[in-house]
Scaffold this motif. Sequence first.
Motif, PDB file in Angstrom:
ATOM      1  N   GLN A   2      56.106  38.637  46.549  1.00 28.43           N
ATOM      2  CA  GLN A   2      54.764  38.414  47.068  1.00 28.43           C
ATOM      3  C   GLN A   2      54.286  39.659  47.809  1.00 28.43           C
ATOM      4  O   GLN A   2      55.037  40.261  48.564  1.00 28.43           O
ATOM      5  N   THR A   4      51.278  41.055  50.379  1.00 30.46           N
ATOM      6  CA  THR A   4      50.245  40.638  51.315  1.00 30.46           C
ATOM      7  C   THR A   4      49.484  41.856  51.797  1.00 30.46           C
ATOM      8  O   THR A   4      50.061  42.761  52.403  1.00 30.46           O
ATOM      9  N   SER A   8      41.892  41.515  54.661  1.00 25.89           N
ATOM     10  CA  SER A   8      41.309  40.998  53.419  1.00 25.89           C
ATOM     11  C   SER A   8      39.939  41.603  53.174  1.00 25.89           C
ATOM     12  O   SER A   8      39.509  41.735  52.029  1.00 25.89           O
ATOM     13  N   TYR A  86      43.420  46.852  45.354  1.00 21.94           N
ATOM     14  CA  TYR A  86      44.588  46.001  45.108  1.00 21.94           C
ATOM     15  C   TYR A  86      45.856  46.844  45.078  1.00 21.94           C
ATOM     16  O   TYR A  86      45.861  47.945  44.524  1.00 21.94           O
ATOM     17  N   GLN A  99      46.355  40.302  47.228  1.00 14.88           N
ATOM     18  CA  GLN A  99      45.167  39.468  47.081  1.00 14.88           C
ATOM     19  C   GLN A  99      43.868  40.281  47.111  1.00 14.88           C
ATOM     20  O   GLN A  99      42.795  39.740  46.835  1.00 14.88           O
TER      21      GLN A  99
ATOM     22  N   LYS B  43      38.064  36.054  42.083  1.00 17.85           N
ATOM     23  CA  LYS B  43      39.436  36.010  42.614  1.00 17.85           C
ATOM     24  C   LYS B  43      40.205  37.287  42.272  1.00 17.85           C
ATOM     25  O   LYS B  43      39.643  38.244  41.746  1.00 17.85           O
ATOM     26  N   GLY B  44      41.493  37.273  42.567  1.00 18.00           N
ATOM     27  CA  GLY B  44      42.321  38.452  42.379  1.00 18.00           C
ATOM     28  C   GLY B  44      42.919  38.555  40.990  1.00 18.00           C
ATOM     29  O   GLY B  44      42.628  37.768  40.094  1.00 18.00           O
ATOM     30  N   GLU B  46      45.919  38.724  38.114  1.00 19.21           N
ATOM     31  CA  GLU B  46      47.178  38.063  37.747  1.00 19.21           C
ATOM     32  C   GLU B  46      47.740  38.736  36.504  1.00 19.21           C
ATOM     33  O   GLU B  46      47.060  38.807  35.470  1.00 19.21           O
TER      34      GLU B  46
END
Lengths: 105, 117
Positions: A2, A4, A8, A86, A99, B43-44, B46
């Motif tokens: 994950q 993070t 944001s 990102y 995210q 959204k992000g 994937e």
Amino acid sequence: IQLTQSPSSLSASVGDRVTITCRASQVIYTYLAWYQQEPGKAPKLLIYGESILQTGVPSRFSGSGSGTDFTLTISSLQPEDFATYYCQQVHSYPYTFGQGTKLEI
Amino acid sequence: QVQLQQWGAGLLKPSETLSLTCGVSGGSLTDYFWNWVRQPPGKGLEWIGEINHGGRATYNPSLESRVTISVDMSKDQISLNLRSVSAADTAMYYCARGRRFSRVDHWGPGTLVIVSS
């Protein structure tokens, strides 16, 4: 794994220095890439590996970090830098993205 | 300079199969891994999976039971099939060139796929 990102979202002005952080849930060494995505467009590679700047990317972009903590820094914001950023880990499958951090004027 | 073009059906009904193709021009399929990445509206990102020129594919476990990525070296094309779609599969789908365990350096323009009854 994950990822993070923080913050944001971020409000800044032209000429500002900004830093975006990406934290991995486990050690990924330097297997990390950063992308910029403008609204309605595909992502664009900025930085990969141990802070390697993709060809054509302005030198005001820089990356650092290894292990679990990484940063993307823009030294002096330009109008075209307002976008979403990102991080992506490429250490192990499945590759995962943070995210996103939306950089706004 | 490598260019990626994408095409495929943009509107599907639930339970149908999503089929997209990515055509590569200006570069070879060898020495690279070819990725599919999707992004639901607002959204992000994937990661769906990747394939090399030899046909070795790796998938995201979250989609593995429904997805197939294939390569056609004779046509310089990579394809994505996603079976039994639902509204949750509504997204922009990107084809992208990458290097394994390194980065994705060229992205296609994306194809918006909407799943709606």
